[in-house]
Scaffold this motif. Structure first.
Motif, PDB file in Angstrom:
ATOM      1  N   ASP A 159       0.844  -1.189   0.000  1.00  0.00           N
ATOM      2  CA  ASP A 159       0.000   0.000   0.000  1.00  0.00           C
ATOM      3  C   ASP A 159       0.883   1.245   0.000  1.00  0.00           C
ATOM      4  O   ASP A 159       1.615   1.503   0.960  1.00  0.00           O
ATOM      5  CB  ASP A 159      -0.895  -0.017   1.241  1.00  0.00           C
ATOM      6  N   GLU A 189       0.112   4.227   0.360  1.00  0.00           N
ATOM      7  CA  GLU A 189      -0.251   5.180   1.408  1.00  0.00           C
ATOM      8  C   GLU A 189       0.568   4.937   2.679  1.00  0.00           C
ATOM      9  O   GLU A 189       0.709   5.824   3.519  1.00  0.00           O
ATOM     10  CB  GLU A 189      -1.746   5.068   1.743  1.00  0.00           C
ATOM     11  N   TYR A 205       1.184   7.716  -8.220  1.00  0.00           N
ATOM     12  CA  TYR A 205      -0.076   7.636  -7.490  1.00  0.00           C
ATOM     13  C   TYR A 205      -0.473   8.987  -6.901  1.00  0.00           C
ATOM     14  O   TYR A 205      -1.633   9.396  -6.971  1.00  0.00           O
ATOM     15  CB  TYR A 205       0.041   6.591  -6.378  1.00  0.00           C
ATOM     16  N   LYS A 218      -3.805  11.015  -7.668  1.00  0.00           N
ATOM     17  CA  LYS A 218      -4.716  11.363  -6.580  1.00  0.00           C
ATOM     18  C   LYS A 218      -5.022  12.867  -6.581  1.00  0.00           C
ATOM     19  O   LYS A 218      -6.169  13.272  -6.359  1.00  0.00           O
ATOM     20  CB  LYS A 218      -4.106  10.937  -5.241  1.00  0.00           C
ATOM     21  N   THR A 226      -9.927   6.003  -3.700  1.00  0.00           N
ATOM     22  CA  THR A 226      -8.509   5.619  -3.596  1.00  0.00           C
ATOM     23  C   THR A 226      -8.325   4.242  -2.967  1.00  0.00           C
ATOM     24  O   THR A 226      -7.319   3.581  -3.204  1.00  0.00           O
ATOM     25  CB  THR A 226      -7.717   6.654  -2.787  1.00  0.00           C
ATOM     26  N   CYS A 263      -8.341   1.909  -5.883  1.00  0.00           N
ATOM     27  CA  CYS A 263      -7.613   2.379  -7.063  1.00  0.00           C
ATOM     28  C   CYS A 263      -6.383   1.520  -7.305  1.00  0.00           C
ATOM     29  O   CYS A 263      -5.560   1.355  -6.400  1.00  0.00           O
ATOM     30  CB  CYS A 263      -7.215   3.840  -6.851  1.00  0.00           C
ATOM     31  N   ARG A 268      -2.863   2.817  -6.371  1.00  0.00           N
ATOM     32  CA  ARG A 268      -2.497   3.006  -4.965  1.00  0.00           C
ATOM     33  C   ARG A 268      -1.506   1.950  -4.488  1.00  0.00           C
ATOM     34  O   ARG A 268      -0.834   2.116  -3.462  1.00  0.00           O
ATOM     35  CB  ARG A 268      -3.756   2.964  -4.098  1.00  0.00           C
TER      36      ARG A 268
END
Length: 421
Positions: A117, A119, A247, A251, A259, A262, A265
């Protein structure tokens, strides 16, 4: 918090070549290898010929600065679309792949492929994210790679992420279960790359993997006030940084997008245990071209107080005009030899010009350093035990601090993942 947020790693929709498309020509070595040896990639081209191959889906970095790079990228995107449209791939949903790679030295290195991930990844120095860079990320290296990812239908990872799993709770238990797993590939790897086998990990084993990864990130395993570090970059740092940059751009351009689901991501990666016996850290050496070697050596001697007759903790070998000499740094600027050397070289090259390349084999450096206006620098190995504590304490190490094995043992492209919506 979702399971994926706890672990940052999860199952992915993985694409593998159908049996009719699989051959010894499918998998090719990581694109950032053999950058000083175009003959390697020319031989790869001959081996592949017209067969389906990941060579058609990547841009070897030896060509990154060529005049036809835009045309090469366009061909890559076209090949990706063609492979998707012509059913070259078999799709495995919610998949993790357990793999065993027999290296060129005969040792078996186990790995686990899934998605990470983005993020949960921050490559900036001082990051406290679950996924962190181990070496400094060079921002200038990202935009050319984003051009390749932009418009790409699929991604291929040469990203290897390390786990500090001393008790061997995540990957190693799968070895005993592989006889009951579906084998999805078994092939030799070209040009001394050894061989590789892969098995599809069943759902119950995936659940145990996620539990073990969550346990590795428990705060009780870390000192008070220290953010858990579960995933440390081993290889492919700039590839993961490119996926992250792409990404973040997407975004920002799609503020109302979903997201969570997605495809951009996430990035396909291979996890490897730092404590694997097959995993060895080796130094990445430096070769300087287009430089006044005498001036470079004189300036380095003055800046770092290099001496040949008085030993110090930081040492290296310098090759000029075919002569190799051991030098000791008496005025270090970093805790590691490579840090002191790289900081000096960055400033010197900016002021004086020249080109630097990063080479994994000492024999290659010695050969390349024979050329006029060249200098080779052979650096010492880093200990594996230094990695996680150093990243936690000091942040990312100097770039190109270490390599995990010889170029032939780097990750070969095998698994793919669709990233276009």
């Amino acid at each position: 918090m979702s399971q994926n947020a706890k672990t940052a790693f999860s199952a992915a929709e993985i694409l593998l070549p159908r049996k009719s498309a699989m051959s010894d020509a499918w998998a090719v070595c990581a694109c950032d290898q053999y950058t000083g040896e175009p003959a390697y990639w020319a031989e790869t081209e001959q081996i592949v010929g017209e067969k389906p191959s990941t060579l058609r889906l990547i841009l070897p970095e030896v060509y990154l600065e060529d005049a036809d790079v835009a045309e090469r990228i366009e061909k890559i995107h076209t090949a990706m679309d063609a492979y998707l449209e012509n059913d070259v791939f078999e799709t495995y949903s919610n998949a993790m792949i357990y793999l065993e790679r027999i290296q060129s030295d005969g040792k078996c290195r186990a790995g686990l492929v899934g998605k990470i991930d983005l993020e949960q990844y921050d490559y900036t120095k001082g990051s406290t994210s679950l996924v962190r860079a181990t070496e400094a990320t060079v921002a200038e290296r990202i935009p050319p790679r984003v051009k390749i990812r932009c418009g790409a239908g699929i991604e291929l990872p040469h990203i290897m992420i390390l786990l500090d799993d001393a008790k061997k709770t995540v990957i190693e238990p799968l070895e005993a279960q592989k006889s009951a797993m579906e084998k999805v590939y078994d092939t030799k790897l070209m040009q001394g790359g050894g061989s590789i086998q892969g098995w599809l990990v069943p759902a119950d084993a995936q659940a145990k993997i996620l539990e073990a990864l969550t346990a590795l990130g428990n705060a009780e395993n870390f000192d008070d006030g220290v953010a858990p570090l579960v995933y440390a970059m081993g290889d492919g740092n700039h590839s993961l940084a490119t996926a992250k940059a792409f990404y973040e751009e997407w975004k920002a351009a799609n503020p109302n997008a979903d997201t969570e689901n997605c495809p951009m991501r996430y990035a396909l990666v291979e996890l490897v245990n730092l404590h694997s016996d097959a995993l060895q850290f080796e130094a990445i050496h430096r070769i300087l071209n287009g430089v006044d070697a005498s001036k470079l050596l004189a300036d380095m001697t003055a800046a770092l107080d290099l001496r040949t007759d008085a030993k110090a903790a930081q040492a290296m070998e310098i090759i000029v005009n075919g002569t190799k000499t051991t030098y000791y740094i008496h005025k270090p600027t970093s805790n590691l030899t490579v840090g002191s050397v790289q900081s000096f070289l960055d400033a010197w090259l900016k002021a004086n010009g020249g080109k630097i390349d990063y080479i994994h084999g000492a024999d290659v450096v010695e050969k390349l350093a024979q050329a006029a206006d060249s200098m080779g620098i052979l650096l010492p190995d880093m200990q594996k035990s230094e990695l996680f504590p150093t990243v936690i304490k000091d942040g990312a190490l100097p770039r190109k601090t270490f390599s995990m094995g010889h170029a032939a043992d780097k990750r070969f492209y095998m698994e793919c993942r669709k990233i276009s919506e």
